[in-house]
Design a protein around this motif. Structure first.
Motif, PDB file in Angstrom:
ATOM      1  N   SER A  28       0.825  -1.200   0.000  1.00 47.54           N
ATOM      2  CA  SER A  28       0.000   0.000   0.000  1.00 47.54           C
ATOM      3  C   SER A  28       0.865   1.258   0.000  1.00 47.54           C
ATOM      4  CB  SER A  28      -0.900   0.018   1.231  1.00 47.54           C
ATOM      5  OG  SER A  28      -0.139   0.240   2.409  1.00 47.54           O
ATOM      6  N   TRP A  67      -1.942  -8.070  -0.728  1.00 50.14           N
ATOM      7  CA  TRP A  67      -3.384  -8.170  -0.973  1.00 50.14           C
ATOM      8  C   TRP A  67      -4.018  -6.928  -0.371  1.00 50.14           C
ATOM      9  CZ3 TRP A  67      -7.708  -8.066   2.113  1.00 50.14           C
ATOM     10  CH2 TRP A  67      -8.921  -8.519   1.550  1.00 50.14           C
ATOM     11  N   PRO A  80     -11.894 -12.046  -5.112  1.00 49.01           N
ATOM     12  CA  PRO A  80     -13.031 -11.126  -5.127  1.00 49.01           C
ATOM     13  C   PRO A  80     -14.288 -11.845  -5.599  1.00 49.01           C
ATOM     14  CG  PRO A  80     -11.638 -10.750  -7.044  1.00 49.01           C
ATOM     15  CD  PRO A  80     -10.937 -11.776  -6.195  1.00 49.01           C
ATOM     16  N   ARG A 132     -18.823  -9.264 -10.018  1.00 47.41           N
ATOM     17  CA  ARG A 132     -19.544  -7.994  -9.943  1.00 47.41           C
ATOM     18  C   ARG A 132     -20.999  -8.269  -9.548  1.00 47.41           C
ATOM     19  NH1 ARG A 132     -18.275  -3.041 -12.011  1.00 47.41           N
ATOM     20  NH2 ARG A 132     -16.528  -3.969 -13.173  1.00 47.41           N
ATOM     21  N   ALA A 145     -14.473  -6.917  -2.804  1.00 42.88           N
ATOM     22  CA  ALA A 145     -13.559  -6.467  -3.858  1.00 42.88           C
ATOM     23  C   ALA A 145     -12.144  -6.451  -3.293  1.00 42.88           C
ATOM     24  CB  ALA A 145     -13.956  -5.075  -4.353  1.00 42.88           C
ATOM     25  N   SER A 146     -11.172  -6.784  -4.130  1.00 42.61           N
ATOM     26  CA  SER A 146      -9.778  -6.766  -3.685  1.00 42.61           C
ATOM     27  C   SER A 146      -8.872  -6.820  -4.899  1.00 42.61           C
ATOM     28  CB  SER A 146      -9.475  -7.956  -2.767  1.00 42.61           C
ATOM     29  OG  SER A 146      -9.659  -9.180  -3.465  1.00 42.61           O
ATOM     30  N   ARG A 147      -7.608  -6.515  -4.674  1.00 40.71           N
ATOM     31  CA  ARG A 147      -6.598  -6.700  -5.719  1.00 40.71           C
ATOM     32  C   ARG A 147      -5.347  -7.299  -5.088  1.00 40.71           C
ATOM     33  NH1 ARG A 147      -2.855  -2.440  -5.788  1.00 40.71           N
ATOM     34  NH2 ARG A 147      -3.452  -0.602  -4.559  1.00 40.71           N
ATOM     35  N   SER A 148      -4.640  -8.093  -5.856  1.00 36.12           N
ATOM     36  CA  SER A 148      -3.471  -8.802  -5.357  1.00 36.12           C
ATOM     37  C   SER A 148      -2.252  -8.520  -6.216  1.00 36.12           C
ATOM     38  CB  SER A 148      -3.731 -10.321  -5.350  1.00 36.12           C
ATOM     39  OG  SER A 148      -4.815 -10.642  -4.516  1.00 36.12           O
ATOM     40  N   ASP A 149      -1.094  -8.580  -5.584  1.00 39.04           N
ATOM     41  CA  ASP A 149       0.182  -8.480  -6.283  1.00 39.04           C
ATOM     42  C   ASP A 149       1.134  -9.451  -5.609  1.00 39.04           C
ATOM     43  OD1 ASP A 149       2.614  -7.906  -7.428  1.00 39.04           O
ATOM     44  OD2 ASP A 149       2.463  -5.730  -7.188  1.00 39.04           O
ATOM     45  N   ARG A 154      -7.541  -4.538   0.145  1.00 36.88           N
ATOM     46  CA  ARG A 154      -8.993  -4.598   0.240  1.00 36.88           C
ATOM     47  C   ARG A 154      -9.683  -3.504  -0.556  1.00 36.88           C
ATOM     48  NH1 ARG A 154     -10.832  -6.813   4.376  1.00 36.88           N
ATOM     49  NH2 ARG A 154      -8.936  -6.438   5.613  1.00 36.88           N
ATOM     50  N   GLY A 155     -10.831  -3.854  -1.153  1.00 36.89           N
ATOM     51  CA  GLY A 155     -11.716  -2.883  -1.771  1.00 36.89           C
ATOM     52  C   GLY A 155     -13.022  -2.817  -1.011  1.00 36.89           C
TER      53      GLY A 155
END
Length: 461
Positions: A60, A92, A119, A122, A245-249, A94-95
């Protein structure tokens, strides 16, 4: 006769020397103990970190601020060789999240997505729940039996002084989604690993299955887990709508931040201690692990202020503990110096007062450890007869390579009311408890760093 007399005289000289050695160490440790009890450095560190940075998940923008804060803080406190050690972290983030019961008794639920959760599509997922009162009940379900359902485990956590209640059900969070997916579930909800009764869910990481689809997973607040139990008990199907919702790297840039108190005689012999700099996002990371890094940093600073110790004390602020990335990276980077790492330990169990010390195997009777033990009584700390085996997740890799460790165990009776939740804030910390922990750590670090104790040799006896 003359040889026997000479041997006896030599033994007496060694005994006298050992006693003087232990007395000197005990005097120094007692001095640091008393200074620590009146020192506000750890409290100031937690205040600064939580105010100026706040929550700081790996990957982040806040973690970048935390990195720069840590470099500046260690330098300002007088540490030498302050530097960054970069690595790739599993991140990881969070959305937006929401959950609600849609039938038979519509009302909202309070959840937090778990680290590595997939996630939802939609618009979210809506499905009937299959509720289990224990993790073993979930494991008893055959493959395919949860097809199309949201699996829910509501097993409660037991409050303990040593954190054993958390360890007993940790798999509910870390393995639950994988086991639910193997049985056909489309999502997984788990009662928070928590001892509180607030309507605040507790976050944490989990692992997806390699042999089943990755599914959305979230922690329920304790009251909401109990709510679902009561609904199911009425005998009607319960349907829940979940949106995560989330995104990962998997290879996000991350850093361990390092500072040292260089040794005067054996600078290549290193005592490695610290806490983790990253945190979960609901709170401000005060007790997990602002307190831990503050305690070890303040303790090392006090050791250095007394004069350069014989060995180097290295403080490491690990940058991605919550996603299990920083410890492995550190062990890999420092594998070549493992033989010179005298001891490795992490403070990562909150801000409660230390109540127990578990020393490395075979070390109880060494003069340095006897010196350490003599200063603990005013701090109400007991020395266990059981050796230390777990020093913290960020030093687990070093321990696996052969580094000795110590367990300075704080009272965790309240820790899991706060852990990974929005209540993890500085106002929950008692500065007197924090100072007591610094006193224990400072006394221990001094007796190890200013002596020639060899824990590996003692363990082999």
């Amino acid at each position: 006769m003359s040889r026997r007399l000479a041997s006896a005289a030599a033994a007496a000289a060694l005994l006298t020397g050992g006693q003087a050695y232990a007395q000197d160490l005990a005097a120094g440790a007692a001095e640091l103990r008393d200074r620590a009890l009146a020192d506000g450095t750890a409290w100031s560190i937690v205040e600064s970190l939580t105010t100026e940075v706040g929550p700081r998940p790996a990957g982040s923008p806040a973690m970048l601020r935390a990195r720069d804060w840590a470099v500046a803080k260690l330098a300002a406190l007088g540490f030498k060789n302050v530097h960054l050690e970069p690595f790739a972290a599993d991140a990881w983030l969070r959305g937006p999240e929401s959950a609600e019961v849609v039938a038979p008794f519509p009302q909202p639920l309070h959840v937090l997505g778990l680290g590595r959760s997939a996630p939802t599509p939609r618009g979210g997922i809506e499905a009937e729940i299959a509720l289990f009162r224990s993790f073993d009940e979930l494991l008893a379900q055959p493959p395919g039996s949860l097809k199309g359902k949201i699996a829910v485990v509501t097993q409660a956590m037991t409050r303990t002084m040593d954190g054993a209640g958390y360890g007993a059900i940790n798999r509910n969070r870390t393995q639950g989604a994988a086991e639910a997916s193997r049985r056909g579930a489309v999502a997984y909800l788990v009662r928070s690993l928590s001892t509180d009764d607030a309507r605040l869910p507790h976050a944490g990481a989990m692992r997806q299955a390699s042999d089943a689809p990755a599914i959305p997973a979230a922690a329920l607040s304790v009251p909401d887990a109990q709510l679902l139990e009561r609904m199911v008990a009425r005998g009607r199907p319960v349907r829940v709508r979940l949106s995560l919702a989330s995104r990962s790297d998997p290879a996000a840039p991350a850093w361990n931040v390092v500072g040292e108190i260089p040794g005067r005689e054996a600078p290549d012999e290193v005592v490695v201690v610290g806490g983790h700099l990253d945190s979960w996002d609901p709170g401000t990371g005060a007790v997990d692990d602002g307190a831990g890094l503050a305690v070890t940093t303040a303790a090392a600073k006090l050791v250095g202020e007394r004069g350069a110790p014989r060995r180097t004390v290295r403080v490491v602020l690990w940058g991605a503990e919550e996603m299990d990335s920083s410890g492995e990276a550190y062990a890999t980077a420092h594998k070549a110096e493992i033989g010179k790492i005298v001891l490795a330990a992490e403070s990562d169990a909150g801000a409660g007062p230390v109540w127990q010390a578990r020393l490395p195997k075979g070390a109880l009777d060494h003069p340095a450890m006897k010196a350490f033990a003599t200063v603990l009584a005013p701090l109400k700390v007991v020395v266990s007869r059981e050796p230390a085996t777990v020093g913290g997740s960020d030093v687990a890799g070093l321990i696996a390579l052969g580094a000795p460790t110590v367990g300075l165990t704080p009272d965790t009776s309240r820790y899991f009311d706060l852990h990974h939740s929005a209540d993890d804030t500085r106002d929950k910390i008692d500065p007197r408890d924090l100072a007591q922990s610094v006193a224990v750590w400072a006394a221990f670090l001094y007796t190890v760093a200013d002596s020639d104790i060899d824990f590996r040799a003692l363990a082999g006896k």
